[in-house]
Design an enzyme around this catalytic site. Structure first.
Site, mmCIF file in Angstrom:
data_model
loop_
_atom_site.group_PDB
_atom_site.id
_atom_site.type_symbol
_atom_site.label_atom_id
_atom_site.label_comp_id
_atom_site.label_asym_id
_atom_site.label_seq_id
_atom_site.Cartn_x
_atom_site.Cartn_y
_atom_site.Cartn_z
ATOM 1 N N ASN A 49 -36.214 89.973 30.179
ATOM 2 C CA ASN A 49 -35.439 90.719 31.225
ATOM 3 C C ASN A 49 -36.285 91.797 31.660
ATOM 4 O OD1 ASN A 49 -33.511 91.912 32.687
ATOM 5 N ND2 ASN A 49 -32.288 92.775 30.883
ATOM 6 N N TRP A 50 -36.543 91.956 32.821
ATOM 7 C CA TRP A 50 -37.312 93.051 33.408
ATOM 8 C C TRP A 50 -36.511 94.139 34.032
ATOM 9 C CZ3 TRP A 50 -41.781 90.060 36.769
ATOM 10 C CH2 TRP A 50 -42.659 89.607 35.754
ATOM 11 N N LYS A 51 -35.488 93.941 33.985
ATOM 12 C CA LYS A 51 -34.315 94.788 34.471
ATOM 13 C C LYS A 51 -34.787 95.560 35.937
ATOM 14 C CE LYS A 51 -33.878 96.444 29.834
ATOM 15 N NZ LYS A 51 -32.910 97.266 28.929
ATOM 16 N N HIS A 76 -24.856 91.321 31.198
ATOM 17 C CA HIS A 76 -25.653 92.297 30.480
ATOM 18 C C HIS A 76 -24.923 93.686 30.250
ATOM 19 C CE1 HIS A 76 -29.012 94.892 29.336
ATOM 20 N NE2 HIS A 76 -29.616 93.772 28.881
ATOM 21 N N GLU A 97 -25.687 96.658 30.624
ATOM 22 C CA GLU A 97 -25.958 97.514 31.366
ATOM 23 C C GLU A 97 -24.959 97.461 32.733
ATOM 24 O OE1 GLU A 97 -30.127 97.279 31.790
ATOM 25 O OE2 GLU A 97 -30.512 98.008 29.744
ATOM 26 N N GLU A 112 -26.646 90.881 22.039
ATOM 27 C CA GLU A 112 -27.320 92.394 21.919
ATOM 28 C C GLU A 112 -26.343 93.398 21.697
ATOM 29 O OE1 GLU A 112 -30.570 91.406 25.072
ATOM 30 O OE2 GLU A 112 -28.892 92.220 26.468
ATOM 31 N N GLY A 155 -33.092 99.141 24.150
ATOM 32 C CA GLY A 155 -33.884 100.300 24.761
ATOM 33 C C GLY A 155 -33.769 101.409 23.978
ATOM 34 N N SER A 188 -34.469 95.790 21.449
ATOM 35 C CA SER A 188 -35.890 96.206 20.901
ATOM 36 C C SER A 188 -36.661 95.131 20.314
ATOM 37 C CB SER A 188 -35.316 97.501 20.224
ATOM 38 O OG SER A 188 -34.684 98.432 20.930
ATOM 39 N N GLY A 203 -36.194 92.930 26.378
ATOM 40 C CA GLY A 203 -36.267 93.858 27.637
ATOM 41 C C GLY A 203 -37.690 94.438 27.874
ATOM 42 N N GLY A 204 -37.723 95.698 27.320
ATOM 43 C CA GLY A 204 -39.149 96.693 27.369
ATOM 44 C C GLY A 204 -40.332 95.888 26.940
HETATM 45 C C1 PEP Z 1 -32.473 93.754 27.286
HETATM 46 O O1 PEP Z 1 -32.692 94.287 28.246
HETATM 47 O O2 PEP Z 1 -31.708 92.873 27.306
HETATM 48 C C2 PEP Z 1 -33.121 94.278 26.096
HETATM 49 C C3 PEP Z 1 -32.651 93.807 24.874
HETATM 50 O O3 PEP Z 1 -33.915 95.475 26.285
HETATM 51 P P1 PEP Z 1 -34.964 96.073 25.135
HETATM 52 O O4 PEP Z 1 -35.466 94.751 24.391
HETATM 53 O O5 PEP Z 1 -35.632 96.753 25.922
HETATM 54 O O6 PEP Z 1 -34.043 96.686 23.922
#
Ligand code: PEP
Length: 232
Positions: A6-8, A84, A86, A154, A160, A190, A211-212
């Protein structure tokens, strides 16, 4: 095993092009990239399976700023993330709208990664199970165990933040989700090359939503390679 990145709101067309040029998914693992809308086409042109980060429930209409499932399908997009944290936290997404988005995407032939997870306050208040039950029930009631539905567990406090669920916590949450809805369950929060192995090795963990660490081609490739190794 499915690894989704997930590149957000990162990577426009140029950065997407550079990533897909350099990215060679290891064999033996399903990989999906979820770039921003404007980069979907560029990513798909690179031969990678691509999901959007959201999708609307109507096929078309007066919904400024939204994108529909048939529009995504026409673009060569294979699916969408819905719910998600966010989106829930900053854009008023509810269990009801998440379920409506999932139904529309599946009806249009797309795959869906539906996100669920408790916040830090909810976990500390001992409400994790209740929160997960309510979120998963909304999906179970409207969609059921659809063959193109995947759930991502999640925990919001792990997204994040650098904090990850312990493998036992992930195992427990995944077992709860699966007891209500028999679909693959990804872990998200993470995930990095350094912790991917212990998380992905847990029973009931069918992959990861990253994500990151998905923004860097080397770390994303390393996570995909770990998944492939565990499965083989
Ligand atoms: C996400 O955005 O779905 C996520 C899990 O982010 P991160 O891996 O950065 O915690």
């Amino acid at each position: 095993m499915l690894i989704a990145g997930n590149w957000k709101m990162y990577k426009g067309r140029r950065a997407t092009h550079e990533f897909v040029e350099a990215f060679e998914p290891p064999p033996g693992v399903d990989v999906v990239l979820c770039p921003p809308y404007v980069s979907l086409r560029e990513a798909a042109a690179g031969g990678v399976r691509v999901y959007a980060q959201n999708v609307h429930w109507a096929a078309e209409g007066a919904f400024t700023g939204e994108v529909s499932a048939p529009m995504l399908a026409e673009l060569g997009v294979a699916g969408a993330i819905v719910g998600h944290s966010e989106r829930r936290q900053y854009f008023g997404e509810t269990d009801e709208t998440v379920a409506r988005r999932a139904v529309a995407a599946l009806e249009a032939g797309l795959g869906v990664i539906a996100c669920v997870g408790e916040s830090e306050e909810e976990r500390e208040a001992g409400q994790t199970e209740l929160v997960l039950r309510i979120q998963v029930e909304a999906l179970a009631d409207s969609v059921g165990a659809h063959e193109r539905l995947v759930v991502a567990y999640e925990p919001v406090w792990a997204i994040g933040t650098g904090k990850t669920a312990t493998p036992e916590t992930a195992h427990e949450a995944h077992a709860l989700v699966k007891s209500m809805l028999e679909v693959p369950v990804l872990y998200g929060g993470s995930v990095k090359p350094e912790n991917a192995e212990e998380l992905l090795a847990q029973e009931g963990v069918d992959g990861a939503l990253v994500g990151g660490a998905s923004l860097d081609v080397d770390s994303f490739t390393a996570i995909c390679a770990t998944a492939a190794r565990i499965r083989s």
